[in-house]
Scaffold this motif. Structure first.
Motif, PDB file in Angstrom:
ATOM      1  N   GLY A 379    -124.317  16.404   4.364  1.00 56.50           N
ATOM      2  CA  GLY A 379    -125.315  17.375   3.951  1.00 56.50           C
ATOM      3  C   GLY A 379    -126.268  17.666   5.077  1.00 56.50           C
ATOM      4  N   GLY A 380    -127.408  18.263   4.711  1.00 58.87           N
ATOM      5  CA  GLY A 380    -128.395  18.601   5.717  1.00 58.87           C
ATOM      6  C   GLY A 380    -129.399  19.605   5.198  1.00 58.87           C
ATOM      7  N   ARG A 381    -130.193  20.095   6.144  1.00 60.82           N
ATOM      8  CA  ARG A 381    -131.250  21.046   5.798  1.00 60.82           C
ATOM      9  C   ARG A 381    -130.778  22.468   6.066  1.00 60.82           C
ATOM     10  N   TYR A 382    -131.047  23.356   5.129  1.00 54.53           N
ATOM     11  CA  TYR A 382    -130.646  24.765   5.286  1.00 54.53           C
ATOM     12  C   TYR A 382    -131.800  25.630   4.815  1.00 54.53           C
ATOM     13  N   ASP A 383    -132.712  25.930   5.736  1.00 55.34           N
ATOM     14  CA  ASP A 383    -133.935  26.633   5.363  1.00 55.34           C
ATOM     15  C   ASP A 383    -133.759  28.140   5.282  1.00 55.34           C
ATOM     16  N   GLY A 384    -132.632  28.659   5.780  1.00 57.84           N
ATOM     17  CA  GLY A 384    -132.475  30.110   5.817  1.00 57.84           C
ATOM     18  C   GLY A 384    -131.565  30.678   4.746  1.00 57.84           C
ATOM     19  N   LEU A 385    -130.822  29.819   4.043  1.00 58.30           N
ATOM     20  CA  LEU A 385    -129.752  30.310   3.170  1.00 58.30           C
ATOM     21  C   LEU A 385    -130.275  31.117   1.983  1.00 58.30           C
ATOM     22  N   VAL A 386    -131.307  30.621   1.304  1.00 58.65           N
ATOM     23  CA  VAL A 386    -131.831  31.346   0.141  1.00 58.65           C
ATOM     24  C   VAL A 386    -132.348  32.718   0.570  1.00 58.65           C
ATOM     25  N   GLY A 387    -132.993  32.762   1.739  1.00 62.86           N
ATOM     26  CA  GLY A 387    -133.514  34.029   2.256  1.00 62.86           C
ATOM     27  C   GLY A 387    -132.425  35.071   2.467  1.00 62.86           C
ATOM     28  N   MET A 388    -131.197  34.623   2.802  1.00 59.29           N
ATOM     29  CA  MET A 388    -130.081  35.563   2.969  1.00 59.29           C
ATOM     30  C   MET A 388    -129.775  36.312   1.675  1.00 59.29           C
ATOM     31  N   PHE A 389    -130.158  35.741   0.533  1.00 57.76           N
ATOM     32  CA  PHE A 389    -129.895  36.377  -0.757  1.00 57.76           C
ATOM     33  C   PHE A 389    -131.092  37.161  -1.274  1.00 57.76           C
ATOM     34  N   ASP A 390    -132.246  36.967  -0.647  1.00 61.30           N
ATOM     35  CA  ASP A 390    -133.437  37.610  -1.172  1.00 61.30           C
ATOM     36  C   ASP A 390    -133.617  38.971  -0.524  1.00 61.30           C
ATOM     37  N   PRO A 391    -133.814  40.018  -1.327  1.00 58.23           N
ATOM     38  CA  PRO A 391    -133.946  41.368  -0.772  1.00 58.23           C
ATOM     39  C   PRO A 391    -135.088  41.434   0.254  1.00 58.23           C
ATOM     40  N   LYS A 392    -136.112  40.602   0.071  1.00 60.56           N
ATOM     41  CA  LYS A 392    -137.231  40.622   1.020  1.00 60.56           C
ATOM     42  C   LYS A 392    -137.161  39.461   2.005  1.00 60.56           C
ATOM     43  N   ASN A 393    -136.018  38.778   2.027  1.00 63.99           N
ATOM     44  CA  ASN A 393    -135.778  37.667   2.954  1.00 63.99           C
ATOM     45  C   ASN A 393    -136.800  36.540   2.822  1.00 63.99           C
ATOM     46  N   ARG A 394    -137.343  36.348   1.606  1.00 60.54           N
ATOM     47  CA  ARG A 394    -138.267  35.231   1.375  1.00 60.54           C
ATOM     48  C   ARG A 394    -137.504  33.925   1.482  1.00 60.54           C
ATOM     49  N   LYS A 395    -138.029  33.036   2.296  1.00 60.15           N
ATOM     50  CA  LYS A 395    -137.310  31.794   2.529  1.00 60.15           C
ATOM     51  C   LYS A 395    -137.707  30.710   1.552  1.00 60.15           C
ATOM     52  N   VAL A 396    -136.748  29.902   1.150  1.00 59.58           N
ATOM     53  CA  VAL A 396    -137.018  28.691   0.374  1.00 59.58           C
ATOM     54  C   VAL A 396    -136.362  27.538   1.134  1.00 59.58           C
ATOM     55  N   PRO A 397    -137.161  26.670   1.751  1.00 65.19           N
ATOM     56  CA  PRO A 397    -136.578  25.555   2.501  1.00 65.19           C
ATOM     57  C   PRO A 397    -135.809  24.637   1.557  1.00 65.19           C
ATOM     58  N   CYS A 398    -134.631  24.190   1.996  1.00 62.59           N
ATOM     59  CA  CYS A 398    -133.801  23.325   1.153  1.00 62.59           C
ATOM     60  C   CYS A 398    -133.185  22.209   1.984  1.00 62.59           C
ATOM     61  N   VAL A 399    -132.990  21.082   1.337  1.00 63.81           N
ATOM     62  CA  VAL A 399    -132.219  20.012   1.956  1.00 63.81           C
ATOM     63  C   VAL A 399    -131.402  19.360   0.849  1.00 63.81           C
ATOM     64  N   GLY A 400    -130.187  18.915   1.190  1.00 63.62           N
ATOM     65  CA  GLY A 400    -129.373  18.355   0.126  1.00 63.62           C
ATOM     66  C   GLY A 400    -128.242  17.513   0.648  1.00 63.62           C
ATOM     67  N   VAL A 401    -127.543  16.903  -0.293  1.00 64.00           N
ATOM     68  CA  VAL A 401    -126.410  16.073   0.063  1.00 64.00           C
ATOM     69  C   VAL A 401    -125.296  16.278  -0.950  1.00 64.00           C
ATOM     70  N   SER A 402    -124.069  16.173  -0.468  1.00 64.04           N
ATOM     71  CA  SER A 402    -122.900  16.357  -1.314  1.00 64.04           C
ATOM     72  C   SER A 402    -122.034  15.101  -1.219  1.00 64.04           C
ATOM     73  N   ILE A 403    -121.775  14.481  -2.369  1.00 57.99           N
ATOM     74  CA  ILE A 403    -120.919  13.293  -2.378  1.00 57.99           C
ATOM     75  C   ILE A 403    -119.491  13.758  -2.658  1.00 57.99           C
ATOM     76  N   GLY A 404    -118.591  13.398  -1.772  1.00 59.34           N
ATOM     77  CA  GLY A 404    -117.178  13.768  -1.948  1.00 59.34           C
ATOM     78  C   GLY A 404    -116.461  12.664  -2.713  1.00 59.34           C
ATOM     79  N   ILE A 405    -115.917  13.044  -3.844  1.00 61.35           N
ATOM     80  CA  ILE A 405    -115.537  12.053  -4.825  1.00 61.35           C
ATOM     81  C   ILE A 405    -114.083  11.621  -4.735  1.00 61.35           C
ATOM     82  N   GLU A 406    -113.228  12.512  -4.266  1.00 66.52           N
ATOM     83  CA  GLU A 406    -111.775  12.259  -4.360  1.00 66.52           C
ATOM     84  C   GLU A 406    -111.399  10.977  -3.623  1.00 66.52           C
ATOM     85  N   ARG A 407    -111.960  10.785  -2.438  1.00 70.88           N
ATOM     86  CA  ARG A 407    -111.623   9.604  -1.678  1.00 70.88           C
ATOM     87  C   ARG A 407    -112.132   8.340  -2.375  1.00 70.88           C
ATOM     88  N   ILE A 408    -113.326   8.454  -2.952  1.00 69.64           N
ATOM     89  CA  ILE A 408    -113.891   7.324  -3.701  1.00 69.64           C
ATOM     90  C   ILE A 408    -112.992   6.991  -4.901  1.00 69.64           C
TER      91      ILE A 408
END
Lengths: 524, 524
Positions: A379-408
């Protein structure tokens, strides 16, 4: 419609001149060609293809299988899967996350331009009229779309769902094309690195609780990578492509990565060698401090910002008591376009981990599986992604993690098998059985009483099952109790309650039966 | 590849002669045309289409929405959804079911020929090379494929997952194109009608427990329908199509159904009128007995077999104590091709049930929603489906039921809203807060202690949040306790524990804190 009515041979004959025309016809007026007309031609060609044989190999035999890269889960596998999900969900909830769900497909344009070179792996739906759709590739982009659409500026949410990637199984063995991701993300404008550190704390908790053996969490920062490329003399327009070459360092030795940079991507040997020095570095907070003093690296503002944040991150990780597993590793470069700050990836390091079983459909080359690296979260930080969807390019800072389950899952399954562990696939507490013939009605009456009292109970769907086969069913499926009805018991107003494990039998009065079953099964 | 390198105008120009060629070219040799070549041409045309504009309306504006007929679930909706799933899962487990999972898509050919006239509603995936795939239309066909593939001859399983239907929202408002099904099925060779009766018992239990208001479960049998058509003089080849017209009786008055039979499907008026007499009948076991004596109906062996089974079914339903809600209704005719015996459908009958909210994307004509019938579950016996997948046509008799969840969600959501019920979307027990500045490290240290002890806890991601905003967060999200740190508390080795509801505050020694939080939150 005319075409579809033509004979098979005649339709085929039409194709040769078509192909010639398309390739060799001199320039003509393009006016009048519309998307709808192309759709029509495509539909006709596909219809023709179906007549030619439909499948890819021209065979007509019916194939009984799941699609390539996918699998079924049988009840035992589901029991293991539920245990893993419960551990993960419990952790996400312990950290105060809400949950959301989004559709399995999105408008195609929602996914466009988010995945860099991996976009070719997206599954598209057939154009059957209406919107152009694609299966989701991850849960992050739908999450960002959800935030922008609902104008949400802060939320902590988890989402456990399947995602789809047309990966080449020959390249990434042991991976599936349909697989679960368990995502935890924090969106909102907060003080630096506090949510980021919590994401790593969560990975640490989950991997510890699942007892998968030793693990490492590698950490880096997109800004450090970009700064490093800049000071090493990589041209701006090559950052992305060089970055995805660096990303291969977990699978290839440096010499091969260097070769790809120089021979395929046209990087100078000097630049490649300078990168080579940096990407061999790993350490902790001390390494970040050293690099802040590095004469070359310190020239990049970006790199310095990233390095300061890594220092801050490690100070929080100390408070969270997880620094034992976290490594600042300059070779970590995750491929996705949308990361802007800290990035991380967790790998299982225990040598004892068995190779992952390949997808049942991709049995070829399964032997090379054992070399695959055990990446189980990222995972990681993606501060620009939400802004790509906003008509006015308003940013929402985000950080997250994804657990990959199949191997587990694979590891847990192998363990259960190796330990010859008996995984129960139902929770049935009692089988309602009969010792004589003609007691179906009495059995159905009793099992109804039990169901209505909330007890997990079964009867065999036979009019006159043998007592032995009823007892065998309990042994096989792990049902701990049998409530046996016979003529005598019915007369006496009792039920013979038998404990399967000990073969102990007691007569219990009908009115006490429910309490008695509850008492005995809550003990277990 | 050549084509893709051509200029846009040149590519377009190629199409006109192609179209002419395909339609008008005289017969030629068909040799050499392969599926692969057609694939190539299709790919080129689609590429061209993408260049021409891609979308369906030619507009380039970015649309921020979910695909037509789909929806997101926000945290409140998820909390309600989880409650419904828990109720349903508990019931399935009470009846001893295991669970399985299958991929969201199947080989296209797996779904072919299973859904009659509804096959046109299947979502196909784009041919991107490799296998031709379709999204699953229900969970029954994948279940049958799973049984045949694994040579399983008996199992009782549930499966809760999303299915996909390109339904026309103008025809079936309030329905979604992506929706959950909760399926319970019993496969195996058993004595007649015992598993069938248990399926109805399950529907009864779930609908009662969810407290959705009054309901009815309509029951009929495919053999009774077929026998009825035969004795009424419907030609054999019209059984299926007349059956799907009868299926519309829950939405249309008899006169319109009759009109469709006669005018559109070419049935004689006499046959239609005879059908009309039968399909107006409904009752219980007595009706089955009466029809067994009916001079016309009793001439059909099939109908008699079905009627005898309905009698047997009702005798078991009496033992299961569910006859109060079950009606034998000759107008019930479910559309799917695969049913072979008993069929059933549950509808909500309470007049007070509010109209279903239409999918957010399909707001037009929402007002007509209130006339829709509240079908919330359906199923039946399908003894031939597994055999269709078996190379040797070995049959595995199956009966099952599918609970449709979307409508149930809608009702529960409306209720929660109407009651202004406060739905908590997290389970956080305690917020770790600070009364003064510069205590971030202390907060992170304490929250780590709590997490490590399994307590659900949060901190605000700010260095120096105000105490008031920390308390407000608790009020808003329903967190019951606040653990407040201040300089004095740190000196004294205590934490101020505040009960949000009562504003009561007590000092708790650091070593007792975990026990105290557990004690106070287990009470609630």
């Amino acid at each position: 419609m005319t075409m579809l009515a033509l004979s098979f041979a005649r339709v085929c004959s039409g194709l040769a001149p078509f192909r010639t025309a398309l390739h060799l016809q001199p320039l003509r007026s393009a006016s009048g060609i519309t998307v709808a007309q192309i759709d029509e031609e495509v539909a006709k060609l596909l219809e023709l293809k179906a007549r030619l044989g439909g499948g890819d190999d021209g065979k007509h035999q019916f194939v009984l299988k799941t699609p390539k890269g996918t699998r079924d889960y049988n009840p035992k596998q589901m029991a293991i899967r539920e245990r893993v999900f419960n551990t993960i969900t419990r952790c996400f909830k312990r950290h105060g996350a809400e949950t959301i769900d989004t559709p399995v497909f999105e408008l195609k344009e929602t996914l466009t331009g988010k995945y860099g070179e991996d976009s070719k792996l997206i599954y598209d739906l057939k154009d059957q009229g209406g919107e152009l759709l694609s299966l989701r590739y991850d849960l992050t982009v739908p999450f960002a779309r959800y935030l922008a659409m609902n104008k949400i500026t802060n939320i902590k949410r988890y989402h456990i769902a399947k995602v789809y990637r047309r990966d080449n199984p020959a390249m990434t063995r042991g991976r599936y094309r349909e697989f679960y991701q368990c995502d935890f993300d924090i969106a909102g404008q907060y003080d630096a690195m506090i949510p980021d550190a919590e994401c790593l704390k969560i990975v640490h908790e989950i991997l510890s609780e699942l007892e998968l053996g030793d693990f490492r969490i590698k950490v880096n920062d997109r800004r450090i990578l970009d700064g490093m490329f800049a000071v090493c003399g990589v041209p701006d327009d090559k950052f992305r492509t060089i970055c995805s070459t660096v990303d291969k360092l977990d699978k290839l030795p440096w010499q091969e990565v260097r070769k790809e940079m120089v021979d395929e991507k046209g990087l100078s040997e000097e630049a490649a060698d300078q990168i080579g020095e940096y990407v061999s570095l790993h350490g902790g907070m001390d390494l970040a401090e050293r690099l802040l003093q590095d004469p070359r690296m310190s020239q990049s503002k970006q790199a310095c910002a990233g390095l300061s944040d890594i220092k801050l991150l490690f100070s929080y990780l100390q408070l969270f008591q997880v620094t034992d597993k976290v490594v600042f590793d300059l070779s970590l470069a995750r491929g996705l376009d949308y990361y802007t700050g800290v990035i991380y990836e967790a790998v299982l390091t225990q040598a004892g981990v068995a190779p992952v079983a390949p997808a049942s459909n991709d049995t070829q080359n399964g032997s090379e599986e054992s070399v695959s690296v055990g990446s189980v979260a990222g995972g990681g930080r993606y501060d620009g992604l939400v802004g790509m969807f906003d008509p006015k390019n308003r940013k929402v800072p985000c950080v997250g993690v994804s657990i990959g389950i199949e191997r587990i899952f694979s590891i847990m399954e192998q363990r259960a098998e190796a330990a010859a562990e008996k995984v129960r696939t139902t929770e049935v507490q009692v089988l309602v059985a009969s010792a004589q013939k003609n007691l179906l009605e009495e059995r159905l009456r009793l099992v109804t009483e039990l169901w209505n009292a909330g007890i997990k109970a079964e009867v065999m769907y036979k009019k006159n099952p043998k007592l032995l086969s009823q007892l065998q069913l309990c042994e096989e499926t792990g049902i701990p109790l049998v409530a046996i009805l016979g003529e005598q018991e019915l007369k006496d107003g009792v039920v013979k309650l038998r404990v399967v494990a000990s073969r102990e039998e007691v007569d219990v009065s009908r009115s006490d039966l429910i309490t008695e079953i509850k008492r005995r099964t809550s003990e277990a």
